[in-house]
Design a protein around this motif. Structure first.
Motif, PDB file in Angstrom:
ATOM      1  N   GLU A 104      -6.517  -9.424   7.782  1.00  0.00           N
ATOM      2  CA  GLU A 104      -5.255  -9.528   7.460  1.00  0.00           C
ATOM      3  C   GLU A 104      -5.075 -11.176   7.022  1.00  0.00           C
ATOM      4  O   GLU A 104      -5.292 -11.789   8.080  1.00  0.00           O
ATOM      5  N   PRO A 105      -5.045 -11.538   5.780  1.00  0.00           N
ATOM      6  CA  PRO A 105      -4.679 -12.971   5.478  1.00  0.00           C
ATOM      7  C   PRO A 105      -3.348 -13.163   6.043  1.00  0.00           C
ATOM      8  O   PRO A 105      -2.468 -12.468   6.642  1.00  0.00           O
ATOM      9  N   GLN A 106      -3.153 -14.536   6.357  1.00  0.00           N
ATOM     10  CA  GLN A 106      -1.927 -14.986   6.975  1.00  0.00           C
ATOM     11  C   GLN A 106      -0.851 -15.153   5.867  1.00  0.00           C
ATOM     12  O   GLN A 106      -0.649 -16.197   5.147  1.00  0.00           O
ATOM     13  N   ARG A 107      -0.080 -14.174   5.440  1.00  0.00           N
ATOM     14  CA  ARG A 107       0.960 -13.977   4.647  1.00  0.00           C
ATOM     15  C   ARG A 107       2.142 -13.921   5.127  1.00  0.00           C
ATOM     16  O   ARG A 107       3.175 -14.527   4.603  1.00  0.00           O
ATOM     17  N   ASP A 108       2.536 -13.534   6.131  1.00  0.00           N
ATOM     18  CA  ASP A 108       3.816 -13.525   6.860  1.00  0.00           C
ATOM     19  C   ASP A 108       4.129 -14.592   7.646  1.00  0.00           C
ATOM     20  O   ASP A 108       3.047 -15.349   8.058  1.00  0.00           O
ATOM     21  N   THR A 109       5.257 -14.816   8.342  1.00  0.00           N
ATOM     22  CA  THR A 109       5.428 -15.742   9.342  1.00  0.00           C
ATOM     23  C   THR A 109       4.734 -15.737  10.630  1.00  0.00           C
ATOM     24  O   THR A 109       4.356 -16.658  10.730  1.00  0.00           O
ATOM     25  N   TYR A 110       4.572 -14.221  10.983  1.00  0.00           N
ATOM     26  CA  TYR A 110       3.839 -14.252  12.219  1.00  0.00           C
ATOM     27  C   TYR A 110       2.489 -13.463  11.698  1.00  0.00           C
ATOM     28  O   TYR A 110       2.563 -12.676  10.707  1.00  0.00           O
ATOM     29  N   ALA A 111       1.460 -13.816  12.133  1.00  0.00           N
ATOM     30  CA  ALA A 111       0.165 -13.171  12.155  1.00  0.00           C
ATOM     31  C   ALA A 111       0.241 -11.681  12.474  1.00  0.00           C
ATOM     32  O   ALA A 111       0.817 -11.150  13.432  1.00  0.00           O
ATOM     33  N   ARG A 112      -0.417 -10.812  11.863  1.00  0.00           N
ATOM     34  CA  ARG A 112      -0.618  -9.304  12.015  1.00  0.00           C
ATOM     35  C   ARG A 112      -2.030  -8.846  11.938  1.00  0.00           C
ATOM     36  O   ARG A 112      -2.810  -9.277  11.477  1.00  0.00           O
ATOM     37  N   VAL A 113      -2.120  -7.730  12.856  1.00  0.00           N
ATOM     38  CA  VAL A 113      -3.380  -7.142  12.717  1.00  0.00           C
ATOM     39  C   VAL A 113      -3.301  -5.766  12.377  1.00  0.00           C
ATOM     40  O   VAL A 113      -1.938  -5.018  12.231  1.00  0.00           O
ATOM     41  N   ALA A 114      -4.333  -5.153  11.608  1.00  0.00           N
ATOM     42  CA  ALA A 114      -4.081  -3.853  10.884  1.00  0.00           C
ATOM     43  C   ALA A 114      -5.187  -2.941  10.911  1.00  0.00           C
ATOM     44  O   ALA A 114      -6.364  -3.565  11.117  1.00  0.00           O
ATOM     45  N   ILE A 115      -5.073  -1.680  11.008  1.00  0.00           N
ATOM     46  CA  ILE A 115      -6.285  -0.799  10.790  1.00  0.00           C
ATOM     47  C   ILE A 115      -6.061   0.270   9.721  1.00  0.00           C
ATOM     48  O   ILE A 115      -4.759   0.368   9.400  1.00  0.00           O
ATOM     49  N   GLN A 116      -7.092   0.686   8.860  1.00  0.00           N
ATOM     50  CA  GLN A 116      -6.859   1.574   7.764  1.00  0.00           C
ATOM     51  C   GLN A 116      -6.949   2.879   8.384  1.00  0.00           C
ATOM     52  O   GLN A 116      -8.105   3.115   9.041  1.00  0.00           O
ATOM     53  N   VAL A 117      -6.241   4.094   8.090  1.00  0.00           N
ATOM     54  CA  VAL A 117      -6.426   5.043   9.004  1.00  0.00           C
ATOM     55  C   VAL A 117      -6.399   6.248   8.016  1.00  0.00           C
ATOM     56  O   VAL A 117      -5.661   6.169   6.736  1.00  0.00           O
ATOM     57  N   ARG A 118      -7.112   7.444   8.256  1.00  0.00           N
ATOM     58  CA  ARG A 118      -7.013   8.434   7.553  1.00  0.00           C
ATOM     59  C   ARG A 118      -6.966   9.931   8.364  1.00  0.00           C
ATOM     60  O   ARG A 118      -7.575   9.840   9.418  1.00  0.00           O
ATOM     61  N   LEU A 119      -5.842  10.593   8.160  1.00  0.00           N
ATOM     62  CA  LEU A 119      -5.853  11.913   9.039  1.00  0.00           C
ATOM     63  C   LEU A 119      -5.967  12.969   8.209  1.00  0.00           C
ATOM     64  O   LEU A 119      -5.674  13.169   6.938  1.00  0.00           O
ATOM     65  N   GLN A 120      -6.328  14.258   8.741  1.00  0.00           N
ATOM     66  CA  GLN A 120      -5.715  15.520   8.143  1.00  0.00           C
ATOM     67  C   GLN A 120      -4.927  16.156   9.201  1.00  0.00           C
ATOM     68  O   GLN A 120      -5.238  16.636  10.431  1.00  0.00           O
ATOM     69  N   CYS A 121      -3.708  16.645   8.539  1.00  0.00           N
ATOM     70  CA  CYS A 121      -2.587  16.959   9.581  1.00  0.00           C
ATOM     71  C   CYS A 121      -1.930  17.961   9.053  1.00  0.00           C
ATOM     72  O   CYS A 121      -1.805  18.071   7.614  1.00  0.00           O
ATOM     73  N   GLY A 122      -1.201  18.890   9.666  1.00  0.00           N
ATOM     74  CA  GLY A 122      -0.034  19.670   9.132  1.00  0.00           C
ATOM     75  C   GLY A 122       1.252  18.825   8.989  1.00  0.00           C
ATOM     76  O   GLY A 122       1.346  17.890   9.568  1.00  0.00           O
ATOM     77  N   VAL A 123       2.023  19.670   8.177  1.00  0.00           N
ATOM     78  CA  VAL A 123       3.334  18.733   8.006  1.00  0.00           C
ATOM     79  C   VAL A 123       3.952  18.621   9.435  1.00  0.00           C
ATOM     80  O   VAL A 123       4.381  17.259   9.491  1.00  0.00           O
ATOM     81  N   PRO A 124       4.376  19.320  10.095  1.00  0.00           N
ATOM     82  CA  PRO A 124       5.126  18.911  11.334  1.00  0.00           C
ATOM     83  C   PRO A 124       4.309  18.024  12.250  1.00  0.00           C
ATOM     84  O   PRO A 124       4.886  17.051  12.768  1.00  0.00           O
ATOM     85  N   GLU A 125       2.935  18.047  12.111  1.00  0.00           N
ATOM     86  CA  GLU A 125       2.310  17.075  13.105  1.00  0.00           C
ATOM     87  C   GLU A 125       2.365  15.651  12.392  1.00  0.00           C
ATOM     88  O   GLU A 125       2.525  14.674  13.099  1.00  0.00           O
ATOM     89  N   LEU A 126       2.297  15.745  11.028  1.00  0.00           N
ATOM     90  CA  LEU A 126       2.503  14.408  10.719  1.00  0.00           C
ATOM     91  C   LEU A 126       3.678  13.697  10.640  1.00  0.00           C
ATOM     92  O   LEU A 126       3.696  12.411  10.869  1.00  0.00           O
ATOM     93  N   ALA A 127       4.477  14.589  10.701  1.00  0.00           N
ATOM     94  CA  ALA A 127       6.228  13.881  10.811  1.00  0.00           C
ATOM     95  C   ALA A 127       6.048  13.531  12.269  1.00  0.00           C
ATOM     96  O   ALA A 127       7.037  12.218  12.456  1.00  0.00           O
ATOM     97  N   ALA A 128       5.596  14.047  13.228  1.00  0.00           N
ATOM     98  CA  ALA A 128       5.614  13.718  14.717  1.00  0.00           C
ATOM     99  C   ALA A 128       4.755  12.335  14.739  1.00  0.00           C
ATOM    100  O   ALA A 128       5.346  11.387  15.631  1.00  0.00           O
ATOM    101  N   VAL A 129       3.807  12.179  14.091  1.00  0.00           N
ATOM    102  CA  VAL A 129       2.943  11.096  14.247  1.00  0.00           C
ATOM    103  C   VAL A 129       3.648   9.819  13.516  1.00  0.00           C
ATOM    104  O   VAL A 129       3.754   8.689  14.284  1.00  0.00           O
ATOM    105  N   LEU A 130       4.188   9.960  12.427  1.00  0.00           N
ATOM    106  CA  LEU A 130       4.922   9.062  11.771  1.00  0.00           C
ATOM    107  C   LEU A 130       5.997   8.206  12.497  1.00  0.00           C
ATOM    108  O   LEU A 130       6.367   7.051  12.817  1.00  0.00           O
ATOM    109  N   HIS A 131       6.673   9.409  13.109  1.00  0.00           N
ATOM    110  CA  HIS A 131       7.810   8.968  13.951  1.00  0.00           C
ATOM    111  C   HIS A 131       7.682   8.234  15.176  1.00  0.00           C
ATOM    112  O   HIS A 131       8.180   7.308  15.656  1.00  0.00           O
TER     113      HIS A 131
END
Length: 216
Positions: free
Chosen positions: A121-148
């Motif tokens: 992550e480049p220093q683009r924001d006021t605060y430094a951030r860390v990130a990971i790229q994620v790939r999932l295979q989910c059903g619709v209810p499970e994906l909604a629960a994960v995002l929430h």
């Protein structure tokens, strides 16, 4: 007869004043007057500096109280990730994702992590951030629960670049085979959080296949 001596007296007086002025400029001003003026300027600067320091000391109790209030407020609403380094924060992101997916789909029966990899992550924001790229295979209810769960927990985590593709046939976690079904989703997104002020971002550690290496 008196005009000539009077003119001589004025001329002598003028010459005397000129000699005194030259003597002052050569002997008195550089060795006495100029040092006194410089010392007076220095004294005024020190007095102003002392005044500023005294005012700052008088405000110190108010500053300490305000700092304690800010720390207490931050403790009540922890928005930043608590880890001391970017590497630990990146590993914590991966662990948090595993826990959330496990809660949404115990045993990974309906939702599973296909891939996770750290992002520089480049220093683009006021605060430094860390990130990971994620790939999932989910059903619709499970994906909604994960995002929430991701965006409603503490510390605050965020989802970006969300991409959802519906699959007619998808891999059913726990069965080891492809299965037909409606609602199977191939999901990819960036999961990121922000570091506390003062924590410098760093390149996250990578394992084989680009996976995050969890901190011991």
């Amino acid at each position: 007869m008196n005009a000539v001596p009077r003119r001589d007296r004025w001329l002598a007086l003028g010459l005397l004043l000129g000699v005194l002025a030259i003597a002052y400029l050569v002997l008195v001003h550089p060795w006495w007057t100029q040092p006194l003026l410089a010392a007076n300027t220095r004294i005024q600067q020190l007095q102003q500096r002392e005044l500023r320091q005294r005012m700052a000391l008088e405000q110190a109790p108010q500053v300490r109280r305000r700092l304690q209030e800010m720390r207490a407020q931050q403790a009540r609403t922890p928005g930043f990730m608590p880890e001391a380094t970017a590497e630990l924060a990146t590993a914590a992101l991966a662990q948090r994702l595993e826990a959330i997916v496990g809660q949404a789909s115990p045993g990974n029966r309906s939702c599973a992590i296909v891939n996770r990899s750290p992002m520089n992550e480049p220093q683009r924001d006021t605060y430094a951030r860390v990130a990971i790229q994620v790939r999932l295979q989910c059903g619709v209810p499970e994906l909604a629960a994960v995002l929430h769960a991701i965006e409603s927990g503490s510390p605050r985590l965020f989802v970006g670049n969300l991409n959802v593709v519906a699959q007619r046939f998808y891999f059913a976690p726990g069965t080891g085979q492809a299965a037909p079904g409606e609602g199977g989703l191939d999901v990819s997104f960036d999961l990121y959080g922000y570091l506390r002020p003062g924590v410098q971002p760093a390149a996250p550690a990578r394992g084989e296949g680009g996976e995050v290496i969890d901190a011991p």
